[in-house]
Design a protein around this motif. Structure first.
Motif, PDB file in Angstrom:
ATOM      1  N   SER A  16      71.224  55.088  52.424  1.00 60.70           N
ATOM      2  CA  SER A  16      71.463  54.321  53.648  1.00 60.70           C
ATOM      3  C   SER A  16      72.576  53.304  53.453  1.00 60.70           C
ATOM      4  O   SER A  16      73.462  53.151  54.303  1.00 60.70           O
ATOM      5  CB  SER A  16      70.176  53.611  54.081  1.00 60.70           C
ATOM      6  N   ILE A  54      76.319  52.877  55.205  1.00 55.24           N
ATOM      7  CA  ILE A  54      76.740  51.622  55.828  1.00 55.24           C
ATOM      8  C   ILE A  54      78.022  51.112  55.174  1.00 55.24           C
ATOM      9  O   ILE A  54      78.966  50.687  55.855  1.00 55.24           O
ATOM     10  CB  ILE A  54      75.622  50.563  55.714  1.00 55.24           C
ATOM     11  N   SER A  68      77.234  46.597  49.707  1.00 51.69           N
ATOM     12  CA  SER A  68      76.982  46.805  51.140  1.00 51.69           C
ATOM     13  C   SER A  68      76.072  45.713  51.685  1.00 51.69           C
ATOM     14  O   SER A  68      76.254  45.230  52.803  1.00 51.69           O
ATOM     15  CB  SER A  68      76.370  48.183  51.379  1.00 51.69           C
ATOM     16  N   ALA A 120      80.660  57.556  57.203  1.00 57.83           N
ATOM     17  CA  ALA A 120      79.226  57.733  57.438  1.00 57.83           C
ATOM     18  C   ALA A 120      78.735  59.038  56.829  1.00 57.83           C
ATOM     19  O   ALA A 120      77.620  59.121  56.303  1.00 57.83           O
ATOM     20  CB  ALA A 120      78.935  57.709  58.939  1.00 57.83           C
ATOM     21  N   ALA A 153      68.835  58.214  57.055  1.00 57.49           N
ATOM     22  CA  ALA A 153      70.097  57.492  57.198  1.00 57.49           C
ATOM     23  C   ALA A 153      70.678  57.676  58.597  1.00 57.49           C
ATOM     24  O   ALA A 153      71.166  56.725  59.210  1.00 57.49           O
ATOM     25  CB  ALA A 153      71.089  57.965  56.147  1.00 57.49           C
ATOM     26  N   VAL A 184      71.485  54.295  60.471  1.00 58.67           N
ATOM     27  CA  VAL A 184      72.732  53.713  59.982  1.00 58.67           C
ATOM     28  C   VAL A 184      73.762  53.527  61.078  1.00 58.67           C
ATOM     29  O   VAL A 184      74.303  52.426  61.262  1.00 58.67           O
ATOM     30  CB  VAL A 184      73.306  54.562  58.830  1.00 58.67           C
ATOM     31  N   ARG A 197      72.875  50.875  63.584  1.00 56.37           N
ATOM     32  CA  ARG A 197      72.949  49.535  62.996  1.00 56.37           C
ATOM     33  C   ARG A 197      74.396  49.061  62.883  1.00 56.37           C
ATOM     34  O   ARG A 197      74.720  47.919  63.216  1.00 56.37           O
ATOM     35  CB  ARG A 197      72.302  49.540  61.604  1.00 56.37           C
TER      36      ARG A 197
END
Length: 449
Positions: A15, A19, A150, A211, A231, A235, A238
């Motif tokens: 994940s 990000i 991250s 991504a 994910a 992801v 978000r």
């Protein structure tokens, strides 16, 4: 030496890797150019680009659950469209990220070299070497590095949003002139028209590129399908919220026409609020973002090269791994090419390196297009076999074909825009050359049999 990748990454790593791939230095600096290009309508541009990436990732989720051992998204292209399409997709994707690695190293050197009072080129090469070392150590080491970097980027965005939000609502003392009305009182919400939003989509899509690295990293977990789906579900949404929340607050605090292109809008807001040490803090955040992206670029180039070698599309000696399960030969090859491009960038900044940037810039759109076509093809194969996907793409086939249309629209927009037309033209030449190389490789392979 082994011949298989380690499976030591965890769900939290996957994940954060996704990000990290989507939140780079572009958010903290290059958004100023986007804001000047479209005004407050830039928020819609980010929504549209995010939706395209989300739909592509959703299709990857469907394919990954159906065949979790296929490897990266190139493996799914191989399943759906054949070896020739996988060859072009894999090599074009590898080229894109090798060039990005060089760009990130150069960007970091621009910041670090003045601090050390030394030339930029050695700094850039040392940074590439350092990130190569992180990747060489172990895949778990890479995952931990990317997880914490991250997390630092997310924390920086969160702290900024809280401070800027408090300032917007007058909770940090006297008013800083911020108001939601700034979204429409400086020439309207669309000061340059709706077409300005479309013209920014290519650049924003390139910002969001990364991504899909989650699908590459998930192959080194104990449950690739589940981790990719987890994910995908969280992801992209978000990251879109991070972008929209921070940019929305910036546009409310600083009128869009007062933001200087090339200067960080985040730093401009912090200066207006009067946060001490804002410039130093922003420099650290940008360096973290660059180091994170450089780390991920070397990771993804090595795994794609490893996978290509395993299928005979790259020299077979690249398929070997070290004791820790890392493809050291593929890592060092990608790092060496990135270092060579960095030297070229320092020697011929406006000539050869500019050509490489333009020749690789549009291929990520082609790769996304191949993912969509592969998903459509594989779904049809499943239908003919009487099977149903465990994680079906939303509203198939309508959203799949809508995604095709959206990506083609971005390509057409690039072709009609003078500044980006050369990327489509040279990108097309790049793809044709890779295809020709694939045909020659396939013929030699057949002759050897």
């Amino acid at each position: 030496m082994g011949a298989g990748l380690a499976h030591s990454l965890r769900s939290r790593h996957v994940s954060m890797i996704a990000i990290g791939g989507m939140i780079g230095a572009g958010l903290f600096v290059n958004t100023s150019v986007m804001i000047q290009g479209a005004g407050p309508l830039v928020l819609l541009s980010y929504v549209l680009a995010g939706l395209i990436v989300f739909l592509v990732m959703r299709m990857l989720g469907e394919m990954a659950i159906d065949s979790p051992d296929a490897g990266s998204f190139v493996g799914h292209v191989r399943r759906g469209l054949g070896a020739r399409a996988a060859f072009v997709t894999g090599w074009s994707y590898w080229l894109f990220w090798v060039v990005v690695a060089s760009v990130e190293a150069k960007a970091a050197a621009l910041i670090v070299a003045p601090m050390l009072n030394c030339p930029q080129l050695p700094v850039a090469l040392v940074l590439i070497g350092a990130m190569m070392g992180v990747n060489m150590f172990s895949v778990r080491g890479y995952g931990e590095f990317e997880f914490w970097f991250s997390l630092m980027k997310i924390a920086a965005i969160g702290v900024f949003s809280i401070i800027a939000g408090l300032a917007l609502f007058g909770m940090l003392g006297p008013s800083f002139g911020g108001t939601v009305a700034h979204l429409w009182d400086q020439g309207g919400f669309m000061p340059h028209g709706f077409s300005a939003s479309l013209s920014l989509l290519p650049a924003i899509l390139f910002t969001f590129a990364g991504a899909e690295i989650a699908t590459v990293a998930a192959a080194e977990t104990d449950n690739p399908g589940r981790n990719i789906v987890q994910a995908i579900r969280t992801v992209v949404i978000r990251v879109m919220l991070f972008y929209l929340c921070s940019l929305g607050i910036i546009l409310c605090l600083v009128p869009w026409n007062q933001i200087q292109p090339g200067h960080s809008p985040f730093l401009e807001v912090l200066h207006r609020i009067g946060i001490p040490g804002a410039e130093g803090a922003m420099t650290v955040v940008v360096l973290v973002a660059i180091a994170s992206c450089l780390n991920s670029t070397l990771y993804v180039t090595s795994r794609i090269l490893f996978e290509m070698a395993a299928h005979g599309d790259a020299p077979h000696w690249l398929v070997r791994t070290g004791p820790s399960g890392t493809p050291r030969r593929a890592i060092s090859t990608g790092a060496a090419i990135a270092a060579l491009m960095t030297v070229v960038a320092a020697t011929f900044p406006g000539e050869v390196f500019g050509f490489l940037l333009n020749a690789s810039g549009a291929v990520i759109l082609f790769d996304y297009l191949m993912v969509v076509f592969a998903q459509i093809s594989l779904r049809r194969q499943m239908h003919r076999a009487g099977r149903s996907p465990a994680f079906p793409m939303l509203l198939f086939p309508y959203l799949s074909w809508l995604t095709v249309g959206a990506i083609l629209l971005v390509m057409v927009t690039m072709m009609l825009t003078p500044d980006t037309r050369i990327q489509i033209e040279l990108g097309s030449v790049t793809l044709v050359l890779i295809l020709a190389l694939g045909l020659v490789t396939q013929r030699r392979r057949n002759d050897a049999r």
